[in-house]
Design a protein around this motif. Structure first.
Motif, PDB file in Angstrom:
ATOM      1  N   GLY A   8       0.810  -1.220   0.000  1.00 61.84           N
ATOM      2  CA  GLY A   8       0.000   0.000   0.000  1.00 61.84           C
ATOM      3  C   GLY A   8       0.839   1.264   0.000  1.00 61.84           C
ATOM      4  N   PHE A   9       1.963   1.226   0.737  1.00 61.25           N
ATOM      5  CA  PHE A   9       2.776   2.428   0.928  1.00 61.25           C
ATOM      6  C   PHE A   9       3.684   2.710  -0.271  1.00 61.25           C
ATOM      7  N   PHE A  10       4.259   1.647  -0.860  1.00 57.45           N
ATOM      8  CA  PHE A  10       5.247   1.838  -1.926  1.00 57.45           C
ATOM      9  C   PHE A  10       4.655   1.662  -3.328  1.00 57.45           C
ATOM     10  N   ASN A  63       3.353   5.260  -7.603  1.00 58.53           N
ATOM     11  CA  ASN A  63       3.366   5.348  -9.061  1.00 58.53           C
ATOM     12  C   ASN A  63       3.719   3.980  -9.637  1.00 58.53           C
ATOM     13  N   VAL A  64       3.678   3.869 -10.959  1.00 59.39           N
ATOM     14  CA  VAL A  64       3.892   2.571 -11.612  1.00 59.39           C
ATOM     15  C   VAL A  64       5.261   1.987 -11.280  1.00 59.39           C
ATOM     16  N   PHE A  65       6.294   2.832 -11.267  1.00 59.39           N
ATOM     17  CA  PHE A  65       7.660   2.342 -11.059  1.00 59.39           C
ATOM     18  C   PHE A  65       7.863   1.798  -9.642  1.00 59.39           C
ATOM     19  N   THR A  66       7.354   2.531  -8.635  1.00 52.32           N
ATOM     20  CA  THR A  66       7.500   2.023  -7.261  1.00 52.32           C
ATOM     21  C   THR A  66       6.614   0.791  -7.051  1.00 52.32           C
ATOM     22  N   VAL A  68      10.206  -7.008  -5.144  1.00 52.39           N
ATOM     23  CA  VAL A  68      10.762  -7.303  -3.815  1.00 52.39           C
ATOM     24  C   VAL A  68       9.912  -8.334  -3.081  1.00 52.39           C
ATOM     25  N   ILE A  69       8.595  -8.121  -3.030  1.00 57.32           N
ATOM     26  CA  ILE A  69       7.726  -9.026  -2.267  1.00 57.32           C
ATOM     27  C   ILE A  69       7.672 -10.405  -2.906  1.00 57.32           C
TER      28      ILE A  69
END
Length: 319
Positions: A39-41, A44-47, A54-55
């Motif tokens: 939810g936090f990261f 935008n599309v890139f993050t 990562v997950i």
């Protein structure tokens, strides 16, 4: 032959057992942190792509991450736009497992199995115990692959099997087989793992391995589409986007199949065939994401038009 089949099924069973339990244990270990990160990261599309990478690398399951994303979209915690980035990132993140599988470390798998068992059974700390289980399941995962690797070794001298494997050179046939296997066992990682295992023993060539790997990308859509049943339209669009991403990537891959295979041969140099297949998996999915990034706004508008959000009717109380 029956002994080979039973050993392969046993190794595959261990691999799938480890994959499922590894994903579940990591989710328990992380608690709600994974959901908070998503939810936090995802501003935008890139993050969002980076978050998906990562997950998925941590959980070792793109399906688990995409299904979790669908659940969060359905709950209103994520928007459809945010989910598109996570889905693309998950497709890159899953390729890291194929790089690990390509490494010849199966013979050392009893070490993490033993250490993980000791920590999970005898530690009084719940966190240490769960970490021990993660190590244990990683060991079982590689032991399952090692079991399959040893099982298929005699097939090198089986003319009928070698003739059948040669037919996988046909890109369409290889892709169909990869999709079917993944549909049955519900794990693209396991399909890619089996391809790499066969490649290590010289039972499949690069063209056949790439074709089956591409097919696995289509087969993995089945469980994420199932997750959209009884979900709202935003979540359904996430599942459809995942399917579209894979279908378009596969179509492009098949259209340029000879060029793509030649490109992999050229850049991989003297690398082993199993490493070439692992590299192909990473390059294929990463290239697909790079091609799709500019199309995200267009696909978002298209899916929003095809599946508009239903407006909730508010009943007006009589005066």
């Amino acid at each position: 032959m029956w002994e080979i089949i039973l050993m392969v099924l046993g190794g595959l069973g261990l691999f799938l057992f480890a994959i499922n339990n590894l994903s579940d244990t990591l989710k328990e270990l992380l608690g709600d942190k994974a959901k908070k990160w998503m939810g936090f990261f995802t501003k935008n599309v890139f993050t969002a792509i980076l978050t998906g990478i990562v997950i998925t690398t941590i959980l070792d399951s793109s399906s688990a991450v995409i299904i979790m994303t669908i659940v969060l979209v359905n709950a209103g915690a994520l928007t459809f736009r945010q989910s598109m980035g996570i889905v693309m990132g998950a497709n890159i993140g899953t390729t890291f497992s194929s790089q690990l599988i390509a490494l010849d470390i199966g013979q050392y798998s009893p070490i993490p199995i033993f250490l993980g068992l000791v920590f999970s059974l005898f530690s009084k700390s719940e966190k240490v115990s769960k970490t021990g289980k993660v190590v244990l399941y990683f060991g079982i995962l590689f032991f399952g692959l090692y079991t399959m690797e040893r099982a298929v070794e005699p097939l090198k001298d089986d003319p009928a099997f070698l003739t059948w494997m040669e037919k996988l050179d046909n890109p369409l046939r290889g892709t169909a087989i990869g999709a079917l296997i993944t549909l049955v066992i519900q794990s693209s990682s396991a399909t890619v793992g089996m391809v790499i295992t066969l490649a290590k023993k010289g039972l499949i060539n690069l063209g056949g391995g790439i074709a089956v790997m591409i097919g696995a990308e289509l087969g993995t859509c089945s469980d994420t589409l199932l997750a959209t049943i009884r979900s709202d339209r935003q979540a359904v669009k996430t599942g459809i986007f995942h399917l579209l991403f894979n279908i378009i990537s596969i179509a492009i891959g098949l259209l340029i199949f000879p060029l793509f295979t030649g490109f992999i041969e050229q850049i991989s140099g003297n690398a082993s065939i199993e490493q070439k297949i692992a590299n192909t998996h990473m390059i294929f999915n990463t290239t697909g994401v790079l091609l799709f990034i500019p199309l995200v706004p267009l696909l978002e508008k298209l899916l929003n038009r095809l599946l508009p959000t239903k407006e909730k009717k508010h009943e007006v109380a009589p005066a």
